[in-house]
Write a protein that holds these residues in place. Structure first.
Motif, PDB file in Angstrom:
ATOM      1  N   GLY A 187       0.806  -1.211   0.000  1.00  0.00           N
ATOM      2  CA  GLY A 187       0.000   0.000   0.000  1.00  0.00           C
ATOM      3  C   GLY A 187       0.838   1.259   0.000  1.00  0.00           C
ATOM      4  O   GLY A 187       0.516   2.243  -0.677  1.00  0.00           O
ATOM      5  N   ASP A 188       1.949   1.234   0.747  1.00  0.00           N
ATOM      6  CA  ASP A 188       2.810   2.405   0.828  1.00  0.00           C
ATOM      7  C   ASP A 188       3.507   2.667  -0.508  1.00  0.00           C
ATOM      8  O   ASP A 188       3.656   3.815  -0.930  1.00  0.00           O
ATOM      9  N   VAL A 189       3.939   1.604  -1.169  1.00  0.00           N
ATOM     10  CA  VAL A 189       4.577   1.755  -2.481  1.00  0.00           C
ATOM     11  C   VAL A 189       3.575   2.271  -3.507  1.00  0.00           C
ATOM     12  O   VAL A 189       3.909   3.137  -4.340  1.00  0.00           O
ATOM     13  N   LEU A 190       2.345   1.778  -3.459  1.00  0.00           N
ATOM     14  CA  LEU A 190       1.304   2.264  -4.363  1.00  0.00           C
ATOM     15  C   LEU A 190       0.993   3.739  -4.099  1.00  0.00           C
ATOM     16  O   LEU A 190       0.776   4.519  -5.039  1.00  0.00           O
ATOM     17  N   LEU A 191       0.972   4.113  -2.815  1.00  0.00           N
ATOM     18  CA  LEU A 191       0.740   5.514  -2.474  1.00  0.00           C
ATOM     19  C   LEU A 191       1.861   6.394  -3.016  1.00  0.00           C
ATOM     20  O   LEU A 191       1.622   7.525  -3.463  1.00  0.00           O
ATOM     21  N   TYR A 192       3.084   5.873  -2.995  1.00  0.00           N
ATOM     22  CA  TYR A 192       4.227   6.621  -3.521  1.00  0.00           C
ATOM     23  C   TYR A 192       4.051   6.931  -5.010  1.00  0.00           C
ATOM     24  O   TYR A 192       4.503   7.976  -5.490  1.00  0.00           O
ATOM     25  N   GLN A 193       3.409   6.049  -5.735  1.00  0.00           N
ATOM     26  CA  GLN A 193       3.155   6.292  -7.154  1.00  0.00           C
ATOM     27  C   GLN A 193       2.264   7.511  -7.348  1.00  0.00           C
ATOM     28  O   GLN A 193       2.332   8.174  -8.392  1.00  0.00           O
ATOM     29  N   LEU A 194       1.459   7.822  -6.345  1.00  0.00           N
ATOM     30  CA  LEU A 194       0.581   8.987  -6.422  1.00  0.00           C
ATOM     31  C   LEU A 194       1.261  10.255  -5.919  1.00  0.00           C
ATOM     32  O   LEU A 194       1.033  11.345  -6.459  1.00  0.00           O
ATOM     33  N   THR A 195       2.075  10.134  -4.880  1.00  0.00           N
ATOM     34  CA  THR A 195       2.622  11.318  -4.218  1.00  0.00           C
ATOM     35  C   THR A 195       4.073  11.633  -4.583  1.00  0.00           C
ATOM     36  O   THR A 195       4.493  12.780  -4.512  1.00  0.00           O
TER      37      THR A 195
END
Length: 388
Positions: A187-195
């Motif tokens: 989830g954190d890696v996926l969030l990084y793709q956004l931020t």
């Protein structure tokens, strides 16, 4: 009659404390949104009164009174000299929480209230009701679009996610399993793709990996080495912060290149007219003109509040690390090492908002062993109001 009066005082004091704490937590959610609150200072005064009411209605042992009197004195001097009342407010909050409050329950209240508030902002932005879904700007790599999901800034979104992850790892350590660690990491890696928030990703990944390593590494968490390593990380971060405030990266190409890997935080100190945050702007109790915002948290602590308050706070953190080592409290080790490292690059926890700094609640659980060493510490630590 006396016992009945004490019961009434305890109930009123607890109610006043929780009301103040919930207001402080709500103020953080409002601050993270696109809404500008013109009455923030009035709310701060109101919560301060509520915390003081809790203190007045609570009986404290002499040693705690002496400790918090010193904290209040330092906070008062800082307020009168710098114009910032945060340290005085934080001292009142900690004293109010020190007796009669279940700290672990309080931390859970913060976790679920903050999680709910953040999810509400995300939902409002995704549905188009309120808040910006994304931000298009030059983040240092040309014009690009990053997602903020109602949090005002992509970095703020990942920062709040990181704080919730850190708090969750600390609170629910005994319930964590491999699949939870994998889900958090994914989830954190996926969030990084956004931020594209490098600091947010770094602290989250390190905390998740560290928690998993110590959760399953029994021998590692029972030894002294990993705890000394945590203290070393804290010390190294402080040394780098002081170095960044003394040495101008624009005059040293190799250092400038290294700073760029750390998202240019040190360069941000020197890329201003008056070099705000650098050594020349440090004072014993700060100054009223020290109002600039920048990212390096430990530097901001010294710049905003002064050398003397910062040294006292840092000494307390080192003392808490020693308590963590004695307890072999690996969940607290992960939490404190992560936030201390994160504060080198980010100033999320060095803020006027009590509701941002959930670490204050965790830190309050270590005060008994600091104030009551030896046999008394053991008795105090067994109190069910201790978050440990």
């Amino acid at each position: 009659m006396s016992k009945r009066l004490q019961s009434v005082n305890r109930t009123l004091g607890t109610a006043a404390f929780y009301l103040g704490f919930l207001i402080e937590t709500a103020l953080v959610i409002v601050d993270k949104s696109n809404f500008t609150n013109p009455y923030t200072t009035l709310f701060f005064r109101g919560t301060f009164v509520l915390f003081v009411l809790k203190i007045v209605l609570t009986k404290y042992p002499p040693r705690e009174i002496a400790f918090f009197a010193v904290c209040a004195a330092v906070g008062f001097i800082s307020w009168r000299v710098s114009g910032r009342s945060e340290l005085l407010r934080f001292a009142a909050f900690l004293m109010a929480a020190a007796e009669g409050i279940d700290l672990r329950k309080l931390l859970k209240v913060w976790f679920f209230a903050t999680l709910s508030g953040c999810l509400a902002l995300v939902l409002l932005s995704v549905t188009g009701i309120y808040g910006r879904l994304s931000e298009t700007a030059d983040y240092g790599h040309g014009i690009e679009t990053r997602f903020s999901l109602g949090m005002g800034h992509p970095n703020a979104l990942h920062c709040m996610a990181a704080m919730l992850i850190l708090c969750g790892l600390y609170l629910f350590e005994d319930k964590l399993r491999v699949w939870i660690y994998v889900a958090l990491l994914t989830g954190d890696v996926l969030l990084y793709q956004l931020t594209k928030s490098n600091s947010g990703l770094l602290v989250s990944v390190c905390a998740i990996a560290g928690s998993a390593l110590l959760h399953y590494g029994r021998k590692l968490r029972q030894g002294r080495g990993i705890y000394i390593a945590g203290e070393a990380v804290f010390a190294a971060g402080l040394c780098y912060s002081v170095f960044a405030a003394i040495v101008n990266p624009f005059e040293h190409p190799l250092y400038k290149r290294f700073d760029s890997l750390l998202t240019g935080r040190a360069s941000g100190l020197w890329d201003t007219v008056y070099h705000d945050g650098c050594l020349s702007t440090w004072y014993w109790f700060s100054a009223r003109e020290n109002t600039t915002f920048f990212d390096m948290g430990w530097v901001r602590l010294i710049y905003w509040y002064g050398v003397i308050p910062a040294v006292l706070i840092i000494a307390l953190v080192f003392a808490m690390f020693r308590v963590i080592r004695r307890r072999r409290d690996y969940a607290a080790l992960v939490l404190f090492t992560a936030v201390c490292g994160y504060t080198v690059l980010e100033a999320h926890l060095v803020s006027e908002y009590i509701g941002r700094n959930f670490v204050l609640i965790a830190a309050a659980g270590f005060l008994p062993e600091l104030l009551y060493p030896g046999e008394e510490a053991g008795k105090k630590a067994e109190n069910p109001e201790d978050p440990e």
